[in-house]
Enzyme design. Structure first.
Site, short mmCIF file in Angstrom:
data_model
loop_
_atom_site.label_atom_id
_atom_site.label_comp_id
_atom_site.label_asym_id
_atom_site.label_seq_id
_atom_site.Cartn_x
_atom_site.Cartn_y
_atom_site.Cartn_z
N HIS A 51 10.36 8.23 1.08
CA HIS A 51 11.67 8.88 0.56
C HIS A 51 11.44 10.29 0.47
CE1 HIS A 51 15.54 8.26 -1.20
NE2 HIS A 51 15.58 6.91 -0.07
N TRP A 74 13.61 12.70 -4.75
CA TRP A 74 13.87 11.33 -4.84
C TRP A 74 14.34 10.79 -3.40
CZ3 TRP A 74 17.84 7.57 -3.50
CH2 TRP A 74 17.68 6.15 -4.05
N ARG A 116 11.03 -3.91 5.68
CA ARG A 116 10.49 -2.58 5.20
C ARG A 116 9.83 -3.23 3.57
NH1 ARG A 116 14.40 1.78 2.36
NH2 ARG A 116 14.62 0.10 0.72
N ARG A 173 16.99 8.41 12.59
CA ARG A 173 17.59 7.55 11.79
C ARG A 173 18.71 7.94 11.18
NH1 ARG A 173 16.30 6.19 7.52
NH2 ARG A 173 16.93 3.95 7.56
N TYR A 199 10.64 2.13 -6.41
CA TYR A 199 11.74 2.83 -5.65
C TYR A 199 12.88 2.05 -5.21
CZ TYR A 199 13.65 3.74 -1.16
OH TYR A 199 14.63 3.77 -0.14
N ASP A 250 9.02 3.37 3.59
CA ASP A 250 9.88 4.54 3.18
C ASP A 250 9.29 5.23 2.32
OD1 ASP A 250 11.90 6.44 2.94
OD2 ASP A 250 13.71 4.93 2.78
N GLU A 304 18.76 -0.74 10.69
CA GLU A 304 18.57 -1.04 9.12
C GLU A 304 19.94 -2.10 8.65
OE1 GLU A 304 18.79 2.25 6.38
OE2 GLU A 304 17.49 0.94 5.03
N GLU A 319 8.72 6.23 7.10
CA GLU A 319 9.93 6.76 7.03
C GLU A 319 9.73 7.78 6.19
OE1 GLU A 319 13.02 4.07 6.50
OE2 GLU A 319 14.38 5.33 5.42
N GLU A 338 17.91 10.02 7.91
CA GLU A 338 19.12 9.83 7.12
C GLU A 338 19.74 10.67 6.54
OE1 GLU A 338 16.88 6.66 4.67
OE2 GLU A 338 17.55 7.81 3.18
C1 CS2 Z 1 17.20 4.66 1.83
C2 CS2 Z 1 18.47 4.59 1.60
O1 CS2 Z 1 17.82 3.05 3.55
C3 CS2 Z 1 17.17 3.69 3.34
O2 CS2 Z 1 16.46 3.94 4.08
O3 CS2 Z 1 16.42 5.52 2.15
O4 CS2 Z 1 18.82 3.45 0.84
C4 CS2 Z 1 18.88 5.88 0.79
O5 CS2 Z 1 18.19 5.92 -0.49
C5 CS2 Z 1 20.39 5.57 0.32
O6 CS2 Z 1 21.52 5.64 1.51
C6 CS2 Z 1 21.10 6.99 -0.54
O7 CS2 Z 1 22.36 6.84 -0.88
MG MG Z 2 15.44 5.74 3.75
#
Ligand code: CS2
Ligand code: MG
Length: 403
Positions: A213, A403, A147, A284, A159, A211, A340, A237, A263
């Site tokens: 985010h 975020w 990634r 995910r 980030y 990602d 991951e 992502e 996530e």
């Molecule tokens: C992130 C995470 O793993 C990922 O893809 O988006 O690190 C996420 O920011 C954290 O799990 C938040 O606690």
């Molecule tokens: Mg993520």
């Protein structure tokens, strides 16, 4: 067999983790991860005050019935706090069932569908030389997919999963979240140039992920996906805020870059349109935030009908208990995509000794009965909880952004 104890252990061997330990009258114990980054103690109270007393006296073998009674019986459904608490119970009960059978958990989930579990690692850097070094480090560890996260010219922060260590405490000593900065236009201009550079440095074959985010609008995400098509991403992502499933229709209609999301999802309902309309390619969710192995297994079986693959969330804030559960599931489900794997600090690995192994970029759950994790409670107690937060993100005029 009966449950005689349900104890919540909070520890911070570098970062906070919440673990449920269920004990039976036959002396078998099971562990479940209930870590919810930045809101840990809400889950601790949910488990300690509301769930643990209900478990005493139950037959630990009745996993589905216990899951349904915690989910339906609370009346108030879904949400990360509830589903992390239920996940911990579910995983601990699977751990006990598999130990009682004398088998590693994946055997109870149908057995291995593959020999090992492919992972992706995280590379990041403020500029290209730093990013390339980070990619090289991950390749040396054997990661088969990487990634890519990068700094954006004009922005202070890259980030990442920042804690609040650098943030000033308030007068009571309680930490404040770190504030990061963001400029979507600058990011959208910069990112394709980064993938161009990474492809020319590392070649056409290396699977690359990114990602976003949750930071883009559907139109911005559609444009980004289209502009990244020449670099053949493994996935893009969380391109838009995940709670709006409709947004993905617009994104999907504008790009063939594969999409991954989930996530922050807690139940199958968050995925319904995304899966049945085939708006994503990878689901995910973490075992830890989705109510455990039982519902995540059902999600992946549902997703398989639509050629959507698994990609269980595995950042640093999923404990080795949550990671072990994920690896058993990964080995068993047919529609596995990728796992991951951010790894943990050496101290975390001492607190949670685990049978799963990471070799040449691949995980294997090992053959220990159960999920294969032992919690060192004395060492855990020596590293008590520390309040911490995820960062908050603001645009350059000060407006709060995702975020
Ligand atoms: C992130 C995470 O793993 C990922 O893809 O988006 O690190 C996420 O920011 C954290 O799990 C938040 O606690
Ligand atoms: Mg993520």
């Amino acid at each position: 067999m009966k449950i005689v104890d349900a104890k919540v252990v909070v520890t911070s061997p570098g970062r906070n983790f919440v673990t449920l330990r269920i004990t039976t009258d036959e002396g078998l114990t099971g562990l479940g991860d209930a870590t919810l980054n930045g809101r840990e103690l809400a889950v601790v109270s949910y488990l300690r005050d509301h769930v643990a007393p209900l478990l005493i006296g139950l037959d630990p073998h009745r996993i589905e019935d216990t899951w349904q009674s915690l989910y339906r019986g609370a009346y108030w459904r879904r949400g990360p706090v509830t589903m992390a608490a239920i996940a911990a119970v579910d995983v601990a009960l699977w751990d006990i069932k598999a130990k009682a059978a004398g088998l590693p958990l994946y055997q109870l989930l149908g057995g291995a569908s593959r020999d090992r579990v492919a992972t992706y690692g995280h590379a990041s850097g403020r500029d290209l030389p730093e990013l390339f070094d980070s990619v090289r480090q991950k390749l040396e560890l054997g990661y088969p997919a990487i990634r890519i996260q990068t700094g954006v010219p004009g922005l202070r922060t890259v980030y990442g999963v920042g804690g609040s260590a650098a943030a000033p405490a308030d007068p009571t000593g309680h930490p404040r979240p770190v504030v990061e900065d963001w400029d979507t236009a600058a990011y959208l201009r910069h990112l394709p140039t980064v993938f161009e550079a990474v492809r020319s440095e590392f070649g056409a074959e290396l699977p690359l992920l990114h990602d976003a985010h949750h930071r883009l609008t559907p139109v911005q995400a559609g444009r980004l996906g289209k502009e990244l098509e020449p670099y053949r991403l493994f996935w893009l992502e969380d391109c838009t805020p995940a709670e709006n499933q409709e947004a993905l229709r617009l994104v999907r209609g504008n790009t063939v870059t594969p999409l991954a999301i989930g996530e922050v999802f807690n139940t199958v309902h968050d995925y319904q349109a995304l899966i049945t309309e085939q708006l994503i390619d990878y689901a995910r969710s973490a075992v830890t935030h989705f109510g455990g192995i039982s519902p995540l297994r059902k999600l992946f079986d549902f997703a398989a009908q639509y050629q959507v693959k698994s990609a269980v969330h595995g950042p640093e804030d999923i404990s080795p208990v949550g990671m072990a559960a994920a690896v058993h599931l990964d080995l068993a489900v047919h529609n596995f995509g990728i796992q991951e794997y951010a790894g943990h600090t050496p101290l975390t690995e001492e607190v949670f000794r685990h049978a799963y192994t990471f070799t040449d970029g691949h995980l294997h759950p090992g053959e220990a009965p159960g999920i294969g994790v032992e919690l060192d409670e004395e060492l855990a107690a020596a590293h008590p909880y520390k309040p911490d937060y995820l960062p908050v993100n603001r645009l350059q005029d000060g407006t709060v952004h995702d975020w």
